[in-house]
Structures are given as structure tokens and as C-alpha cells.
Design an enzyme around this catalytic site. Sequence first.
Site, PDB file in Angstrom:
ATOM      1  N   ASN A   9      43.417 -45.833 100.115  1.00  0.00           N
ATOM      2  CA  ASN A   9      42.302 -45.827 100.882  1.00  0.00           C
ATOM      3  C   ASN A   9      41.741 -46.841 101.536  1.00  0.00           C
ATOM      4  O   ASN A   9      40.450 -47.222 101.256  1.00  0.00           O
ATOM      5  CB  ASN A   9      41.505 -44.146 100.566  1.00  0.00           C
ATOM      6  CG  ASN A   9      39.613 -44.031 101.798  1.00  0.00           C
ATOM      7  OD1 ASN A   9      40.260 -44.113 102.916  1.00  0.00           O
ATOM      8  ND2 ASN A   9      38.928 -42.749 100.812  1.00  0.00           N
ATOM      9  N   LYS A  11      39.319 -46.509 104.235  1.00  0.00           N
ATOM     10  CA  LYS A  11      37.684 -45.999 104.920  1.00  0.00           C
ATOM     11  C   LYS A  11      37.099 -47.242 105.908  1.00  0.00           C
ATOM     12  O   LYS A  11      38.507 -47.427 106.530  1.00  0.00           O
ATOM     13  CB  LYS A  11      36.663 -46.379 103.253  1.00  0.00           C
ATOM     14  CG  LYS A  11      37.271 -45.461 102.077  1.00  0.00           C
ATOM     15  CD  LYS A  11      36.094 -45.969 101.158  1.00  0.00           C
ATOM     16  CE  LYS A  11      36.147 -44.663 100.123  1.00  0.00           C
ATOM     17  NZ  LYS A  11      35.233 -45.051  99.153  1.00  0.00           N
ATOM     18  N   HIS A  95      37.311 -35.538 101.688  1.00  0.00           N
ATOM     19  CA  HIS A  95      36.848 -36.666 100.844  1.00  0.00           C
ATOM     20  C   HIS A  95      35.237 -36.034 100.952  1.00  0.00           C
ATOM     21  O   HIS A  95      35.009 -36.472 102.157  1.00  0.00           O
ATOM     22  CB  HIS A  95      37.390 -37.780 101.486  1.00  0.00           C
ATOM     23  CG  HIS A  95      36.563 -39.234 100.457  1.00  0.00           C
ATOM     24  ND1 HIS A  95      35.641 -39.775 100.740  1.00  0.00           N
ATOM     25  CD2 HIS A  95      37.738 -39.559 100.053  1.00  0.00           C
ATOM     26  CE1 HIS A  95      35.674 -40.839  99.588  1.00  0.00           C
ATOM     27  NE2 HIS A  95      36.066 -40.989  98.801  1.00  0.00           N
ATOM     28  N   GLU A  97      33.019 -38.605 100.569  1.00  0.00           N
ATOM     29  CA  GLU A  97      31.606 -39.160 101.893  1.00  0.00           C
ATOM     30  C   GLU A  97      31.312 -38.198 103.305  1.00  0.00           C
ATOM     31  O   GLU A  97      31.316 -38.622 103.585  1.00  0.00           O
ATOM     32  CB  GLU A  97      31.835 -40.594 102.354  1.00  0.00           C
ATOM     33  CG  GLU A  97      31.874 -41.683 101.020  1.00  0.00           C
ATOM     34  CD  GLU A  97      32.863 -42.077 100.614  1.00  0.00           C
ATOM     35  OE1 GLU A  97      33.744 -42.664 101.970  1.00  0.00           O
ATOM     36  OE2 GLU A  97      33.131 -43.152  99.977  1.00  0.00           O
ATOM     37  N   GLU A 168      38.441 -36.962  92.741  1.00  0.00           N
ATOM     38  CA  GLU A 168      37.643 -38.007  92.730  1.00  0.00           C
ATOM     39  C   GLU A 168      35.919 -37.637  91.968  1.00  0.00           C
ATOM     40  O   GLU A 168      35.331 -37.542  92.981  1.00  0.00           O
ATOM     41  CB  GLU A 168      37.122 -38.570  94.166  1.00  0.00           C
ATOM     42  CG  GLU A 168      38.274 -38.965  94.396  1.00  0.00           C
ATOM     43  CD  GLU A 168      39.005 -39.888  95.656  1.00  0.00           C
ATOM     44  OE1 GLU A 168      39.045 -40.957  95.979  1.00  0.00           O
ATOM     45  OE2 GLU A 168      37.733 -39.576  96.165  1.00  0.00           O
ATOM     46  N   GLY A 174      32.909 -46.130  94.562  1.00  0.00           N
ATOM     47  CA  GLY A 174      32.572 -47.163  95.525  1.00  0.00           C
ATOM     48  C   GLY A 174      31.371 -47.670  94.389  1.00  0.00           C
ATOM     49  O   GLY A 174      31.189 -48.883  94.446  1.00  0.00           O
ATOM     50  N   SER A 213      36.814 -46.505  92.073  1.00  0.00           N
ATOM     51  CA  SER A 213      36.546 -47.359  91.113  1.00  0.00           C
ATOM     52  C   SER A 213      38.029 -47.717  89.679  1.00  0.00           C
ATOM     53  O   SER A 213      37.739 -48.405  88.932  1.00  0.00           O
ATOM     54  CB  SER A 213      35.624 -47.545  89.928  1.00  0.00           C
ATOM     55  OG  SER A 213      34.321 -47.871  90.672  1.00  0.00           O
TER      56      SER A 213
HETATM   57  P1  PGA Z   1      36.898 -46.386  95.648  1.00  0.00           P
HETATM   58  O1  PGA Z   1      37.314 -45.789  96.513  1.00  0.00           O
HETATM   59  O2  PGA Z   1      38.001 -46.175  94.706  1.00  0.00           O
HETATM   60  O3  PGA Z   1      36.372 -47.507  95.863  1.00  0.00           O
HETATM   61  O4  PGA Z   1      36.134 -46.099  94.201  1.00  0.00           O
HETATM   62  C1  PGA Z   1      37.872 -44.275  95.965  1.00  0.00           C
HETATM   63  C2  PGA Z   1      38.075 -42.486  97.040  1.00  0.00           C
HETATM   64  O5  PGA Z   1      36.855 -42.635  98.043  1.00  0.00           O
HETATM   65  O6  PGA Z   1      38.912 -42.862  97.902  1.00  0.00           O
END
Ligand code: PGA
Length: 251
Positions: A9, A11, A95, A97, A168, A174, A213
Site C-alpha cells: 500500500n 499510500k 483503510h 486512514e 491492521e 506507520g 509496521s
Molecule cells: P505500515 O502501513 O506498514 O506503514 O505500518 C500499513 C498500512 O497502513 O496498510
Amino acid sequence: MRQPLVAGNWKMNGSRASVRALVEGVKAGLDGVGQVRVAVCPPFVYLADVAALLEGSAVMLGAQNLYFAASGAYTGETSAAMLMDFGCAYVIVGHSERRALFGETDETVVRKLVAASRAGLKPILCVGELLEDRENGVTEHVVGRQLDSVLHVSGGLEALANTIIAYEPIWAIGTGRTASPEQAQDVHAFIRRRIAMRDAEIAARIQILYGGSVKASNAQELFRMPDIDGGLIGGASLDAQEFLTICRAAG
Ligand code: PGA
């Protein structure tokens, strides 16, 4: 058995030049990935470039979002059919976010899920709890509610039959702070049990990815858990070598 999937992903990152370099890097290192299915989810504006670069390769294309309507006066939105038109096989739905920053609710998420599935895309449905939820011991309550919003809506179960779930935990996204393999496994098993209450066959075959992460250094211990079928990778998917190491760890 369930085929492992590792999806990147990206982003809101990249430029035309960096996206090209990233795709070339991933394509060049696919040896050793074996049976693991690999997908990348670029920003919308790069879908056409990435689709062209991926032609003839085993890497699949996904998008990060969609809108549930088929077409019409929805400025700034993108339909499932448009994503299919650009060669997308997958689309991330709900997601955290999008839920936290763009006001997506369980209700809009399920409408997107059903629209994506009906159009022939494979949705990657994200669920997960806040740190506060985990600390208050309500992780299963929160994830259960997110799942129930799909399981108990007309068309939801049919869509779920064609869906990949990504667990998640929001506190792990992140932040560099990963769920332990045991913490992740517990929630993955819970998700499977919850779906089994509606349909045991779907529960047994649905792929459940872990995200939050995931890095080259922790992927293997996570993917070794019985109910973890791969990963949804954010930051670490922006580095071709690190992403490929994670893909190999899922095999
Ligand atoms: P990250 O994000 O691996 O940077 O923690 C995962 C995601 O949001 O899909």
C-alpha cells in the site's frame, strides 16, 4: 490451502520517476517469491503507468480506494468499473486512514465492499482497533463490530466470500510498533471464528492479512502464524528490496 498474498500500500507517496524505479525493482526480484501472490497499490494517478510496467509480470495491481456509485456527479471519486478498466484486480476498502481522516463509516465501507465485489474486484477490507481500544480490552468488540457491519447487511456475506481481510491495529500503522505474532494471531483467529458463525466455508478459505509496521525483520515470525495469510505493507513497500524480502517471508 490459502495462498499467501503480500500487497504493498504505497499510500500518497511517489513520483512518476520513483514509481517506475520501484516497479522495475520489484519485477527484477520476483525469483524466490514462489507461490506468494504479490500486489502493489499505487496512488490513482499512477495506475496507468504501473499497469503498463506490470504487463507480462505476475505482480497484480490494486487501488487504495473507490466510490460505491457506478458513475455520475461525484466530483473527485473513482468507480469500481474505472479501476477494472485500468487492470486493477484488488482494491483496499476501509483503510483506517480513510476512516479516521476522510470520514468513512462502517456503512460507507460496506457499500464500497459490495460495489467492488460486484464489479469483479477483490476488495481488501481493513479492520483494526485503536490503542485505546486495546488498552481497554475491547479489541474483539471493535473488530467484531466492523465485521458485523458487513456480515449483517444485505449482500455483505456474498461480498465477503470474495474479500480479503486485512487486520491492521491502528496503533501499529506507520508507528514502527508491530503487534506481536501472538497478538496478531489471536485477532486473526477471532476474525475467522466470527465469520464461521455465519459461514464456515467462507471462514476457512478467506485470506486474512496482517498490516502495521511489517518489515523485513519481523515478517517471517508474523507469517508463520497459522491464521496469518500474508501482509498489507505500507512504509516498507516503498523499498523494492525490503518489500521483496517480506514477500519471500510469506512463502
Ligand atoms: P505500515 O502501513 O506498514 O506503514 O505500518 C500499513 C498500512 O497502513 O496498510
